[in-house]
Motif scaffolding. Structure first.
Motif, PDB file in Angstrom:
ATOM      1  N   UNK A  59       0.843  -1.200   0.000  1.00  0.00           N
ATOM      2  CA  UNK A  59       0.000   0.000   0.000  1.00  0.00           C
ATOM      3  C   UNK A  59       0.877   1.248   0.000  1.00  0.00           C
ATOM      4  N   UNK A  60       1.938   1.212   0.798  1.00  0.00           N
ATOM      5  CA  UNK A  60       2.887   2.334   0.834  1.00  0.00           C
ATOM      6  C   UNK A  60       3.407   2.616  -0.571  1.00  0.00           C
ATOM      7  N   UNK A  61       3.848   1.582  -1.275  1.00  0.00           N
ATOM      8  CA  UNK A  61       4.408   1.724  -2.612  1.00  0.00           C
ATOM      9  C   UNK A  61       3.364   2.222  -3.613  1.00  0.00           C
TER      10      UNK A  61
ATOM     11  N   UNK B 211      17.821  16.268 -11.379  1.00  0.00           N
ATOM     12  CA  UNK B 211      17.833  16.443  -9.928  1.00  0.00           C
ATOM     13  C   UNK B 211      18.057  15.112  -9.204  1.00  0.00           C
ATOM     14  N   UNK B 212      18.710  15.213  -8.052  1.00  0.00           N
ATOM     15  CA  UNK B 212      18.890  14.042  -7.188  1.00  0.00           C
ATOM     16  C   UNK B 212      17.882  14.105  -6.047  1.00  0.00           C
ATOM     17  N   UNK B 213      17.617  12.953  -5.435  1.00  0.00           N
ATOM     18  CA  UNK B 213      16.687  12.935  -4.308  1.00  0.00           C
ATOM     19  C   UNK B 213      17.131  11.927  -3.271  1.00  0.00           C
ATOM     20  N   UNK B 214      16.536  12.036  -2.088  1.00  0.00           N
ATOM     21  CA  UNK B 214      16.783  11.089  -1.007  1.00  0.00           C
ATOM     22  C   UNK B 214      15.511  10.980  -0.181  1.00  0.00           C
ATOM     23  N   UNK B 215      15.422   9.919   0.603  1.00  0.00           N
ATOM     24  CA  UNK B 215      14.243   9.672   1.436  1.00  0.00           C
ATOM     25  C   UNK B 215      14.676   9.410   2.865  1.00  0.00           C
ATOM     26  N   UNK B 216      14.028  10.087   3.810  1.00  0.00           N
ATOM     27  CA  UNK B 216      14.209   9.767   5.233  1.00  0.00           C
ATOM     28  C   UNK B 216      12.876   9.245   5.749  1.00  0.00           C
ATOM     29  N   UNK B 217      12.925   8.339   6.707  1.00  0.00           N
ATOM     30  CA  UNK B 217      11.690   7.733   7.199  1.00  0.00           C
ATOM     31  C   UNK B 217      11.744   7.533   8.698  1.00  0.00           C
ATOM     32  N   UNK B 218      10.576   7.622   9.319  1.00  0.00           N
ATOM     33  CA  UNK B 218      10.420   7.355  10.742  1.00  0.00           C
ATOM     34  C   UNK B 218       9.158   6.523  10.918  1.00  0.00           C
ATOM     35  N   UNK B 219       9.275   5.397  11.594  1.00  0.00           N
ATOM     36  CA  UNK B 219       8.160   4.466  11.754  1.00  0.00           C
ATOM     37  C   UNK B 219       7.980   4.138  13.227  1.00  0.00           C
ATOM     38  N   UNK B 220       6.727   4.170  13.702  1.00  0.00           N
ATOM     39  CA  UNK B 220       6.457   3.795  15.092  1.00  0.00           C
ATOM     40  C   UNK B 220       5.046   3.219  15.227  1.00  0.00           C
ATOM     41  N   UNK B 221       4.904   2.217  16.097  1.00  0.00           N
ATOM     42  CA  UNK B 221       3.596   1.633  16.437  1.00  0.00           C
ATOM     43  C   UNK B 221       2.796   1.252  15.201  1.00  0.00           C
TER      44      UNK B 221
ATOM     45  N   UNK C  19      14.103   1.905   7.585  1.00  0.00           N
ATOM     46  CA  UNK C  19      14.950   1.841   6.390  1.00  0.00           C
ATOM     47  C   UNK C  19      14.234   1.129   5.249  1.00  0.00           C
ATOM     48  N   UNK C  20      13.484   0.069   5.581  1.00  0.00           N
ATOM     49  CA  UNK C  20      12.733  -0.647   4.553  1.00  0.00           C
ATOM     50  C   UNK C  20      11.610   0.239   4.007  1.00  0.00           C
ATOM     51  N   UNK C  21      10.944   0.971   4.900  1.00  0.00           N
ATOM     52  CA  UNK C  21       9.881   1.887   4.461  1.00  0.00           C
ATOM     53  C   UNK C  21      10.450   2.951   3.527  1.00  0.00           C
ATOM     54  N   UNK C  22      11.618   3.498   3.867  1.00  0.00           N
ATOM     55  CA  UNK C  22      12.262   4.506   3.018  1.00  0.00           C
ATOM     56  C   UNK C  22      12.617   3.917   1.657  1.00  0.00           C
ATOM     57  N   UNK C  23      13.076   2.667   1.649  1.00  0.00           N
ATOM     58  CA  UNK C  23      13.435   2.001   0.398  1.00  0.00           C
ATOM     59  C   UNK C  23      12.213   1.830  -0.504  1.00  0.00           C
ATOM     60  N   UNK C  24      11.065   1.477   0.072  1.00  0.00           N
ATOM     61  CA  UNK C  24       9.852   1.300  -0.716  1.00  0.00           C
ATOM     62  C   UNK C  24       9.376   2.622  -1.332  1.00  0.00           C
ATOM     63  N   UNK C  25       9.492   3.709  -0.574  1.00  0.00           N
ATOM     64  CA  UNK C  25       9.141   5.014  -1.128  1.00  0.00           C
ATOM     65  C   UNK C  25      10.110   5.407  -2.231  1.00  0.00           C
TER      66      UNK C  25
END
Length: 398
Positions: free
Chosen positions: A95-97, A114-124, A131-137
Motif C-alpha cells: 500500500x505504501x508503494x 535532480x537528485x533525491x533522497x528519502x528519510x523515514x520514521x516508523x512507530x507503532x 529503512x525498509x519503508x524509506x526504500x519502498x518510497x
C-alpha cells in the motif's frame, strides 16, 4: 490526438482539482530538538505562522507562501519544515508503494536533472523498519520516472536536491517534501572546527534564552570554534540564518512563487545592521580554537568586529556587567588531561570573583558537573540535541 498544449491544460486542471495536502490546508510540520519545542513555537509565531501547535515530535503550524519562505530563511531554532503531500492508512509496504507511485513526481523534479533522497520514521505500525519503508518510497519514485521517462533519477544521500520525508505512526502514513532542503542548523559559516562543536540551533537557543539585547557586552570565555559568538552576532545584526544557503526545498514545490521568495529575501536582508566593535568578544586557551573562531566569524557580516583572543579564562581580567555565555569543554573536548571536577569548580570561582554584576548562561553537555560550580542557579533548562541531554543553567552574580 491531443496537442501538447491541451495535455498541459488538462494536467493543470487536474492539479487544481486534486491539490496536495499542504495546498488544501496550508498546514506544515516543523522538526525541532527536544527542549526547544516551546521556544520554537514562539519563534514560529514571531515569524508569522498561525495555529501553532506543538506535538510530541515537533510543531504543526499554518502559513501562507511568504510566511513559509520567511520561516525557512530566518528560523534559528528549527531543524526542518515539512510540507505534507498525502496521508493515508498504510498497513503494509505494498500500500505504501502503490499510493506513493500515484503521486505525479515530475511536478517536483526531473529524472535527468535532480537528485533525491528519502528519510523515514516508523512507530507503532505494521511496517516496523524505517529503512525498509524509506526504500519502498524510493522505489516508488524511481519506478514512476522509469515508466514515464525511461530513466531513473539519481539518489544522493549526502546532498540531494529533493529530500522526501515518510512518517508512519499507528499505520497512518504521511509523505512530505522537506521545504528546507539541507538541515537548517547548517548555516554555512563553519569553515573550521574543533572536536565536538556545538550545534548551531543549540547555540542560537542559548542566545535566545539569555535574552541578551545588546545593551551590555556579551563574552564567551571558552569559545571553542566560536558557534555561540557567531549566533550572537547573527541575532544582534539580524543576519538571516539561511543567508549562505544557495537553495531551499520549497523551490521544488509545484506552486513555488519566485517573486514572493525574492521579496521575502530582500526584506529580510534589508534589516541587517552593523555590530559595534567591543559588543561581542570571546577567548579560548587553545590556539586551534581561536583560529577556528576567527575563520568562522570572518565569513559573516561584521565578523571582524568580534574580538577573539588566546587566554585561559582563569587569567582573564574582570568581566563585570556582562552577559557571559559558554559551553565548557568536557570529555572528548578536554582530551582527558584535566580533573573535570576541579575544572568546573574553577569556572564557578571565575564567575564569582571576576564577573560581578554579570549574568552567566552555562551549557553543561554532561549535567553531573553542575554541582561542581558551587553557585546557586536561577534556573535550569533541558536542551537535548546532537545526542546530548544537556542543561543550560543561569547564574546571576550580584
Amino acid at each position: 490526438m491531443l496537442s501538447a498544449g491541451r495535455i498541459r491544460c488538462i494536467r493543470r486542471e487536474k492539479r487544481q482539482s486534486a491539490l496536495y495536502q499542504y495546498q488544501n490546508d496550508s498546514r506544515y510540520f516543523a522538526q525541532v530538538a527536544e527542549g526547544l519545542k516551546e521556544a520554537g513555537a514562539k519563534e514560529l509565531s514571531e515569524l508569522g505562522a498561525e495555529d501553532v501547535n506543538p506535538e510530541f515530535s515537533g510543531i504543526y503550524f499554518r502559513a501562507d507562501k511568504s510566511t513559509l519562505y520567511r520561516i525557512n530563511y530566518l528560523t534559528r531554532l528549527l531543524s526542518r519544515c515539512l510540507a505534507p503531500l498525502i496521508s493515508y492508512p498504510c498497513h503494509d509496504s505494498d500500500i505504501l508503494y502503490q499510493k506513493a507511485r500515484q503521486i505525479e513526481w515530475d511536478e517536483f523534479f526531473k529524472s535527468d536533472g535532480n537528485t533525491f533522497a528519502v528519510s523515514a520514521n516508523v512507530s507503532d505500525s505494521s511496517i516496523s523498519h524505517s529503512k525498509y519503508a524509506a526504500l519502498r518510497l524510493k522505489d516508488a519514485v524511481a519506478d514512476y520516472f522509469k515508466e514515464k521517462t525511461g530513466q531513473r533519477p539519481d539518489v544522493s544521500v549526502k546532498n540531494p536536491d529533493i529530500l522526501l520525508n515518510l512518517h508512519i505512526r499507528n499505520d497512518e502514513a504521511v509523505i512530505s517534501l522537506d521545504t528546507s532542503g539541507a538541515a537548517l542548523h547548517k548555516r554555512g559559516y563553519r569553515e573550521d572546527t574543533v572536536s565536538a562543536p556545538m550545534q548551531e540551533t543549540v547555540a542560537a537557543a542559548i542566545i535566545r534564552f539569555s535574552e541578551w539585547d545588546g545593551f551590555v557586552p556579551l563574552y564567551d570565555p571558552m569559545c571553542g570554534s566560536g558557534t555561540l559568538l557567531c549566533e550572537a552576532l547573527m541575532q544582534y545584526s539580524n543576519i538571516p540564518a539561511g543567508v549562505f544557503r544557495k537553495q531551499f526545498g520549497f523551490e521544488f514545490l509545484p506552486d513555488f512563487d519566485a517573486a514572493i521568495w525574492k521579496k521575502v529575501k530582500k526584506e529580510a536582508d534589508g534589516r541587517i545592521r552593523e555590530l559595534p566593535k567591543g559588543l561581542i568578544a570571546g577567548s579560548d586557551v587553545s590556539v586551534q580554537a581561536v583560529r577556528a573562531s576567527k575563520a568562522n566569524l570572518m565569513g559573516l557580516h561584521y565578523g571582524n568586529n568580534v574580538s577573539v583572543e588566546k587566554a585561559d579564562f582563569r587569567k582573564l581580567p574582570a568581566l563585570e556587567n556582562h552577559v557571559i555565555v559558554t559551553n565548557p569543554p568536557y570529555g572528548i573536548r578536554m582530551g582527558g588531561d584535566e580533573d573535570l571536577e576541579m575544572f568546573f569548580k574553577n569556572i564557578g570561582d571565575f564567575l564569582k570573583q571576576k564577573c560581578k554584576g554579570s549574568t552567566a548562561f552555562v551549557y553543561f553537555g554532561d549535567r553531573k558537573y553542575i554541582k561542581n560550580i558551587g553557585l546557586e542557579a536561577s534556573w535550569k533548562k533541558p536542551i537535548k540535541a546532537g545526542g546530548l541531554d544537556g542543561r543550560l543553567v543561569k547564574y546571576e552574580m550580584y
